[in-house]
Structure formats: structure tokens, C-alpha cells
Enzyme design. Structure first.
Site, PDB file in Angstrom:
ATOM      1  N   ARG A 221       0.852  -1.170  -0.017  1.00  0.00           N
ATOM      2  CA  ARG A 221       0.101  -0.165   0.179  1.00  0.00           C
ATOM      3  C   ARG A 221       0.774   1.217   0.004  1.00  0.00           C
ATOM      4  NH1 ARG A 221      -3.898  -3.423   3.504  1.00  0.00           N
ATOM      5  NH2 ARG A 221      -2.655  -2.797   5.279  1.00  0.00           N
ATOM      6  N   ASP A 305      -6.540  -6.575  -5.922  1.00  0.00           N
ATOM      7  CA  ASP A 305      -6.269  -7.148  -4.753  1.00  0.00           C
ATOM      8  C   ASP A 305      -7.492  -7.982  -4.108  1.00  0.00           C
ATOM      9  OD1 ASP A 305      -4.983  -8.163  -2.378  1.00  0.00           O
ATOM     10  OD2 ASP A 305      -5.497  -6.419  -0.978  1.00  0.00           O
ATOM     11  N   CYS A 345      -3.647 -13.859  -3.050  1.00  0.00           N
ATOM     12  CA  CYS A 345      -3.302 -14.277  -1.753  1.00  0.00           C
ATOM     13  C   CYS A 345      -3.673 -15.845  -1.673  1.00  0.00           C
ATOM     14  CB  CYS A 345      -4.075 -13.423  -0.899  1.00  0.00           C
ATOM     15  SG  CYS A 345      -5.893 -13.621  -0.899  1.00  0.00           S
TER      16      CYS A 345
HETATM   17  N1  SAH Z   1      -7.149  -4.158  -0.647  1.00  0.00           N
HETATM   18  C1  SAH Z   1      -7.750  -4.877   0.754  1.00  0.00           C
HETATM   19  C2  SAH Z   1      -8.103  -6.206   0.943  1.00  0.00           C
HETATM   20  C3  SAH Z   1      -9.160  -6.626  -0.049  1.00  0.00           C
HETATM   21  S1  SAH Z   1      -9.755  -7.996   0.592  1.00  0.00           S
HETATM   22  C4  SAH Z   1      -6.894  -4.050   1.680  1.00  0.00           C
HETATM   23  O1  SAH Z   1      -5.427  -3.819   1.436  1.00  0.00           O
HETATM   24  O2  SAH Z   1      -7.105  -3.890   3.050  1.00  0.00           O
HETATM   25  C5  SAH Z   1     -10.840  -8.538  -0.703  1.00  0.00           C
HETATM   26  C6  SAH Z   1     -12.254  -7.776  -1.038  1.00  0.00           C
HETATM   27  O3  SAH Z   1     -12.669  -7.947  -2.017  1.00  0.00           O
HETATM   28  C7  SAH Z   1     -13.222  -7.748   0.191  1.00  0.00           C
HETATM   29  O4  SAH Z   1     -13.440  -6.468   0.930  1.00  0.00           O
HETATM   30  C8  SAH Z   1     -14.402  -8.231  -0.454  1.00  0.00           C
HETATM   31  O5  SAH Z   1     -15.531  -7.656   0.034  1.00  0.00           O
HETATM   32  C9  SAH Z   1     -13.889  -7.921  -1.955  1.00  0.00           C
HETATM   33  N2  SAH Z   1     -14.736  -8.864  -2.945  1.00  0.00           N
HETATM   34  C10 SAH Z   1     -14.934 -10.140  -2.984  1.00  0.00           C
HETATM   35  N3  SAH Z   1     -15.533 -10.590  -4.187  1.00  0.00           N
HETATM   36  C11 SAH Z   1     -15.847  -9.408  -4.914  1.00  0.00           C
HETATM   37  C12 SAH Z   1     -16.393  -9.119  -6.062  1.00  0.00           C
HETATM   38  N4  SAH Z   1     -16.724 -10.071  -6.918  1.00  0.00           N
HETATM   39  N5  SAH Z   1     -16.416  -7.899  -6.471  1.00  0.00           N
HETATM   40  C13 SAH Z   1     -16.105  -6.903  -5.750  1.00  0.00           C
HETATM   41  N6  SAH Z   1     -15.324  -7.217  -4.687  1.00  0.00           N
HETATM   42  C14 SAH Z   1     -15.487  -8.172  -3.953  1.00  0.00           C
END
Ligand code: SAH
Length: 402
Positions: A221, A305, A345
């Protein structure tokens, strides 16, 4: 007359020897090669209750002490290679060692991981610090038996204002353990405020994902925060952290997530930082990326992510197709010279598979795409070379050259 049994008589008594578990040649080799897990098929039939056991090889030569999980595929998790007693002092020493590594490995954050399980020699234990509070996970039946000693050591070494156990991770089911969220010391507020470089953010330790935040992405980040420019897109933003870091250097950020709850926290995080150039969008990422392509939008910086698409090995092929789809779409959306930070991940998507997927996306995008840098977990989530399972986050920083 009654026998004179004083307190010191009792405390000087030797602790009981732990039960002994014999392992196969293969199991012994694995343990001696530095991998802490010994599977069901490499362990003799034994019906000990969960807890600490002594591990010996086929010829009864000692290997060390381990956590014993009678219901798990991973029956043994090695703690030591000697006959050391696993007591409170031992836990204090281990937590202190893990903590002191973080002193040199990280800076400029009040939220970080203090114990990364196997990588810190403490299998199935996760400990994250959020300011004065600790959020931990005990993820095996053997460890669960030692809960009091672990909590004691966390209090002794870290002196937190409160300890929350986020023992609601589903892996506990494989151990025959109940899922629960419980305070083990003090009280832990519903909402905490922490900071990461120059971004402040809220963490919901009781209800947020994992222990409340994805701390493994902290360094990435910060990196994307430095690189972002112009029009920027953060896909799978969760509580907005990449977006907020990037908002400092980008003109405009669009941040997408399918969870309204996560976006509500993201919005309050933006307010907390006085950041007003982020547009929060509740949408399915796949649909949204497609819509951006149709609208012929272009972005100078993009972050992908996603959550783990391959939670199990069986879903690997489908997962790779999903990763390829979002990466292909993102690459097509990049402006000339634009930068993409992309991650997976999923443990089952290893480095070679991740880069193969990315190369396939680059090929199909018709762009010339350069790998600027490979990325991974922040230093407080070390990957032990002998335990590949400790490294799960793969990432790449790529640039569209034309
Ligand atoms: N980038 C964030 C972590 C992401 S975790 C950080 O640095 O803190 C993954 C995220 O993807 C979650 O918030 C989840 O709600 C979202 N997610 C899962 N499937 C999704 C989809 N099909 N479309 C959009 N968001 C999604």
C-alpha cells in the site's frame, strides 16, 4: 500428625512427561528438514487428548516436542527440536523473540503482525497488534489446550490493554474446535484507530475480516501510495486502504468493493484523513471492470487485490481463470505508461502459476507489459524458506509500455 506439605514441595515437583507419539521415517525426515507439520498418515495410531506431546522416530529416537491435534489431518505441529518443557516461560521467550524481530523489520505503523504462526516457530498461532490492543487466533486443537499459557505470555511481553481471540476462522473446524470470538483479557473496543505511514484508519477487531485488517499488504500500500498518479482505480478495496494511500498522490481515485459494510468503513476512513478525492463504488468487480471497458475508460494506476479465489487445490483452474480475467481487463484499461499492482493471496496459486497467468493476460491484452518488480508479504509476515505455506501473497508491479 498431618504430613507437612508446603507450597514449595509442590512447585519443585517435576512436571509430568508428555505422552509420546511415534512418527514414520517420512514424518521424521520432514520434521528434521525444518517443516513443522506431520500428517495423519505419518503418525502411529494414538488416542492422546490434544496438547503437547514428545515426538520420536521409528527407532524411538527423540525428534522434539509438538502440538498434537487428534482430529486434524495435520496431526503434529513441531514446537521444538529438543526435550524443552513447553511452559509459560517458554511462551514468553518465543513471543519476545517474535516481537524483537518486528522492531527491526517494520516501522511507521501502529498495526502489525507480531506472530506469523509457523514462520515464527509458533505453529497455528496468529497475533496482530492494533495500537494498544492484541487480536490473536489459536488455530489448532493442540494450541487451544495451551490457551492460558499463550495469553499469559502475550500479557507479559506485549502488555496490551486488551486481548481479543478471533477464533472464528473456519480452519478451526478441521481441528474439531468451536468457532468463537471472545475477549481473553481486558475489553477490546468495537472500533480501534490505527495508522500506517500517513494514513489513519479504523479497524473493527470483533467483526472485520481476519483479525480486522489485511496487514500483509502494508508495504505494498505504501509503495502504490508513492507511485499512484492521475486517474487511479482500486479494485477489491475492502475498507479503502490502497485507495487512501493512493489518494495522496493521485488526482482522482475510484475504489470498488461488493461489500456495503466494508465501504461504509472505507468512507469513514476517508473522512478521518480529510480525503475527498475517492469515489466509493459498490459493485461486483468482474461486472464493473467490464463496464469500464465498454465505456472506454483509462486509468494511470490500478490495483487488483482480490480475495483468495483458490481456497482449495481443487478450485485452482477456475481460480486461475478468474485471476486472468480481471488482470486482462485491468491491463486493457491502463493508459499508456500506466502501472498495475496486482495480487493473489491464494496459497495454491504459487509464484510460477501467478506469473504464468499474468503473462497470459499480458499476451491477450495486446499490450507490451513490463514486470517492474515482484511483490510479496510485508516483512512482519515472514516466509520461512523451509515452510512454503507461510508465504501465500504473490504480487507484481507491472507497467504498460505502449
Ligand atoms: N485491498 C484490501 C483487501 C481486500 S480483501 C486491503 O488492502 O485492505 C478482498 C475484498 O474483495 C473484500 O473486501 C471483499 O468484500 C471484496 N470482494 C470479494 N469478491 C468481490 C467481487 N466479486 N467484487 C468486488 N469485491 C469483491
Amino acid at each position: 500428625m498431618k504430613p507437612d506439605r508446603t507450597h514449595s514441595d509442590i512447585s519443585t515437583r517435576e512436571p509430568p512427561e508428555p505422552a509420546t507419539v511415534k512418527v514414520s521415517r517420512r514424518g521424521a525426515q520432514r520434521a528434521r528438514a525444518g517443516h513443522p507439520w506431520i500428517y495423519r498418515s505419518d503418525v502411529d495410531q494414538s488416542d492422546h487428548p490434544p496438547g503437547v506431546v514428545s515426538v520420536v522416530d521409528e527407532r524411538a529416537r527423540p525428534i522434539g516436542r509438538a502440538l498434537w491435534s487428534p482430529a486434524s489431518e495435520i496431526r503434529l505441529r513441531m514446537l521444538t527440536t529438543g526435550a524443552v518443557e513447553i511452559n509459560r516461560e517458554w511462551w514468553c521467550q518465543q513471543i519476545e523473540r517474535a516481537r524483537s524481530y518486528r522492531d527491526s523489520a517494520i516501522s511507521d505503523t501502529t498495526a502489525y503482525r507480531v506472530v506469523h504462526g509457523e514462520a515464527d516457530g509458533l505453529p497455528s498461532l496468529i497475533v496482530d497488534c492494533y495500537g494498544d490492543y492484541v487480536v490473536a487466533q489459536l488455530l489448532s486443537a493442540g494450541l487451544e489446550q495451551l490457551r492460558d499459557d499463550v495469553i499469559y505470555a502475550l500479557r507479559e511481553v506485549l502488555a496490551p490493554a486488551g486481548i481479543l481471540l478471533r477464533n472464528d476462522a473456519t480452519v478451526r473446524r478441521h481441528e474439531g474446535l468451536a468457532l468463537e470470538v471472545t475477549e481473553a483479557a481486558g475489553t477490546v473496543p468495537e472500533r480501534l484507530e490505527v495508522s500506517e505511514a500517513d494514513v489513519r484508519f479504523y479497524v473493527l477487531p470483533h467483526t472485520g475480516q481476519k483479525t480486522g485488517a489485511f496487514l500483509d499488504q502494508r508495504e505494498n500500500r505504501a509503495l502504490l501510495g508513492r507511485l499512484a498518479r492521475g486517474r487511479t482505480l482500486d479494485v477489491f478495496t475492502y475498507q479503502g486502504l490502497f485507495a487512501l494511500h493512493m489518494a495522496r498522490s493521485a488526482e482522482q481515485v475510484r475504489a470498488v468493493d461488493s461489500s456495503a459494510t466494508a465501504l461504509a468503513v472505507a468512507k469513514s476512513n476517508a473522512q478521518l484523513n480529510g480525503i475527498a478525492n475517492v469515489e466509493w463504488i459498490e459493485a461486483n468487480a468482474f461486472d464493473y471492470l467490464r463496464a469500464l471497458a465498454t465505456a472506454k475508460e483509462r486509468f494511470d494506476t490500478i490495483v487488483l487485490d482480490p480475495p483468495a479465489f483458490a481456497k482449495r487445490r481443487e478450485s485452482l483452474e477456475r481460480a486461475l481463470a478468474g485471476y486472468k480475467e480481471i488482470n486482462l481487463r485491468a491491463l486493457r484499461l491502463l493508459a499508456r505508461g500506466g502501472t498495475l499492482g496486482t495480487f493473489s493471496c491464494s496459497y495454491h496459486v504459487d509464484g510460477p502459476r501467478f506469473f504464468e497467468m499474468l503473462a497470459a493476460a499480458a499476451r491477450d491484452s495486446g499490450r507490451r507489459v513490463a514486470l517492474v518488480r515482484s511483490l510479496g508479504q510485508s516483512a512482519d509476515h515472514p516466509t520461512l524458506l523451509t515452510v512454503p505455506e507461510t508465504g501465500y501473497l504473490k504480487g507484481a508491479l507491472v507497467q504498460a509500455l505502449d
